[in-house]
Design an enzyme around this catalytic site. Sequence first.
Site, PDB file in Angstrom:
ATOM      1  N   SER A 254       4.914  -3.267  -1.270  1.00 15.97           N
ATOM      2  CA  SER A 254       5.386  -4.104  -0.167  1.00 15.97           C
ATOM      3  C   SER A 254       4.328  -5.158   0.145  1.00 15.97           C
ATOM      4  O   SER A 254       3.232  -5.145  -0.430  1.00 15.97           O
ATOM      5  CB  SER A 254       5.629  -3.256   1.070  1.00 15.97           C
ATOM      6  OG  SER A 254       4.384  -2.824   1.574  1.00 15.97           O
ATOM      7  N   LYS A 255       4.650  -6.025   1.094  1.00 10.56           N
ATOM      8  CA  LYS A 255       3.752  -7.136   1.446  1.00 10.56           C
ATOM      9  C   LYS A 255       2.347  -6.637   1.802  1.00 10.56           C
ATOM     10  O   LYS A 255       1.369  -7.353   1.636  1.00 10.56           O
ATOM     11  CB  LYS A 255       4.333  -7.920   2.617  1.00 10.56           C
ATOM     12  CG  LYS A 255       5.515  -8.775   2.211  1.00 10.56           C
ATOM     13  CD  LYS A 255       5.507 -10.109   2.941  1.00 10.56           C
ATOM     14  CE  LYS A 255       6.525 -11.055   2.357  1.00 10.56           C
ATOM     15  NZ  LYS A 255       7.785 -11.094   3.085  1.00 10.56           N
ATOM     16  N   ARG A 256       2.310  -5.404   2.281  1.00  9.59           N
ATOM     17  CA  ARG A 256       1.031  -4.792   2.634  1.00  9.59           C
ATOM     18  C   ARG A 256       0.074  -4.796   1.432  1.00  9.59           C
ATOM     19  O   ARG A 256      -1.140  -4.821   1.571  1.00  9.59           O
ATOM     20  CB  ARG A 256       1.339  -3.345   3.044  1.00  9.59           C
ATOM     21  CG  ARG A 256       0.401  -2.688   3.994  1.00  9.59           C
ATOM     22  CD  ARG A 256       1.065  -1.433   4.573  1.00  9.59           C
ATOM     23  NE  ARG A 256       1.863  -0.697   3.598  1.00  9.59           N
ATOM     24  CZ  ARG A 256       1.361   0.190   2.743  1.00  9.59           C
ATOM     25  NH1 ARG A 256       0.082   0.441   2.717  1.00  9.59           N
ATOM     26  NH2 ARG A 256       2.168   0.832   1.910  1.00  9.59           N
ATOM     27  N   HIS A 257       0.648  -4.732   0.240  1.00  8.47           N
ATOM     28  CA  HIS A 257      -0.179  -4.692  -0.963  1.00  8.47           C
ATOM     29  C   HIS A 257      -0.611  -6.087  -1.426  1.00  8.47           C
ATOM     30  O   HIS A 257      -1.321  -6.224  -2.406  1.00  8.47           O
ATOM     31  CB  HIS A 257       0.587  -4.018  -2.118  1.00  8.47           C
ATOM     32  CG  HIS A 257       0.855  -2.573  -1.891  1.00  8.47           C
ATOM     33  ND1 HIS A 257       2.078  -2.101  -1.465  1.00  8.47           N
ATOM     34  CD2 HIS A 257       0.059  -1.491  -1.990  1.00  8.47           C
ATOM     35  CE1 HIS A 257       2.012  -0.792  -1.337  1.00  8.47           C
ATOM     36  NE2 HIS A 257       0.806  -0.395  -1.651  1.00  8.47           N
ATOM     37  N   GLY A 258      -0.139  -7.113  -0.748  1.00  4.86           N
ATOM     38  CA  GLY A 258      -0.475  -8.484  -1.165  1.00  4.86           C
ATOM     39  C   GLY A 258       0.769  -9.191  -1.659  1.00  4.86           C
ATOM     40  O   GLY A 258       1.849  -9.024  -1.094  1.00  4.86           O
TER      41      GLY A 258
END
Length: 490
Positions: A254-258
């Site tokens: 997800s966006k959390r990973h970049g």
Amino acid sequence: MTLHKTRVRFAPSPTGDLHIGNARTALFNWLFARQQEGSFILRIENTDRERASLFFERNLLDDLRWLSLEWDEGPEKGGGFGPYHQIERLEIYNYYLKKLIDHHFVYPCYCTEEELEDERVQLLAMRMAPRYGGKCLHLTEGEKRKLESEGKTPVYRFHVNPGSIEFNDLIRGPMKFEADTLGDFIIVRSNGIPSYNFAVVIDDHLMAITHVIRGEDHLSNTALQMLLYNALDFSPPVFAHHSLILGKDRTKLSKRHGSVSVKDFRSKGILPEALFNHLSLSGGSIGEGREVVSVDEIIEVFSLAKVGRSGAIFDEGKLRWLNAVYIRNCDTERLSSALLPFIREAGYEPEQLGQMSIKKIAEALRDNLVTLTDVGEYMDIFLDERYRLSKEAAPALKGDAAARVIISLREALSGESVTGENLYADALKTIQAKTGLKTKEVLMTIRAAITGRNSGPELEKIFNILGRESVLKRLEVAMRETIDSPYVTD
Ligand code: GLU
């Protein structure tokens, strides 16, 4: 005997940028089609009128093409099984809705949002899984007419009978779901728009899809779709649910990973072939330590059963590493055109480069680039007006030895002995003969003097791009740095 041709499809909803996980699904379908010499169909699931947009659809097509996932049938391509946009297929869904109503598989439901919410809350309070209780299942014709005369427009629900739903998944083996946990589900909304599960079954059947390859997050949908296949008397395709791509911490990417969209990686200067490789081989090599693998070879070794089972890790670090390898091995023509937009983006107009060819710059830089965006960092080296001595490089120009190198290089380039052809090699030979200094020392000084930096592309390539005049101009600047050397003041 006629062999059934493999037909697979990618069916995105154009409601946002193409996610890496969806691109991987598209890639698996494409690889499978190519391996089986079948067809890869692109279908746009754009029934969500509020969220689906033409803007996202265009980007989607562009991203797929960028990844070389050209489709055989679909938007901008046509084919014998269209239309390929769901919004243009509403009449088809309607036809099958009527069939299902006539055969009593489906019934209208007039429950309001509030009623459904109350039911949900009550079930949850009793620690039961929320599902529709079937309030409208037994409405009489009269009751239906009355509700409709009150202006209510129904949704249509598929009636689920108890029992088990079974199918064999190509990746996960035999699958079994209990129908009584499902509840009667909506297949057409009150605005006449079909639900995903309904439209997808009709489309996959009418488009003669033989294999449905998609993420395992759709497994529970497949159970519902099996009910529809049975009710409509369609024979279901083969299903293959692959595991989802995970971040390095093994949670859903997800966006959390970049960066998570194809667009992000494009703008970061990742080559499509590197992303293609990373997504299809999940970052691993195909063995023998080989990392750069041709598309044909990937098609050959691709195995749905292998890629699909365990969670693959998307590792941006690995992708960047792979990208550098691809850049190093990239055909010069191709690398130059891939670099061009990034050169522009870094603020350099190709016209500014005058006689210098982008191809030569690409050649000189290929070993130094991890991503295409890195080109911006090096462009100043090639432009006289941007030439500056960096603070880090200045010490390499101090002292006797440095001064001797610079002076002899200047002499060599001004004299007759060094010809245009082998500017660098000849100059180097002359300097070494004159100064007796070690190659390493000579090179360090020349690099600092010519590029203003301590590291960068191969000096010979830089020399060849810059040419004699430019190198001499830079040496003048570097000379000033060495001015405190007694050798110079002598
Ligand atoms: N439109 C669906 C999605 O993007 C398609 C799923 C499927 O492949 O059936 O998730």
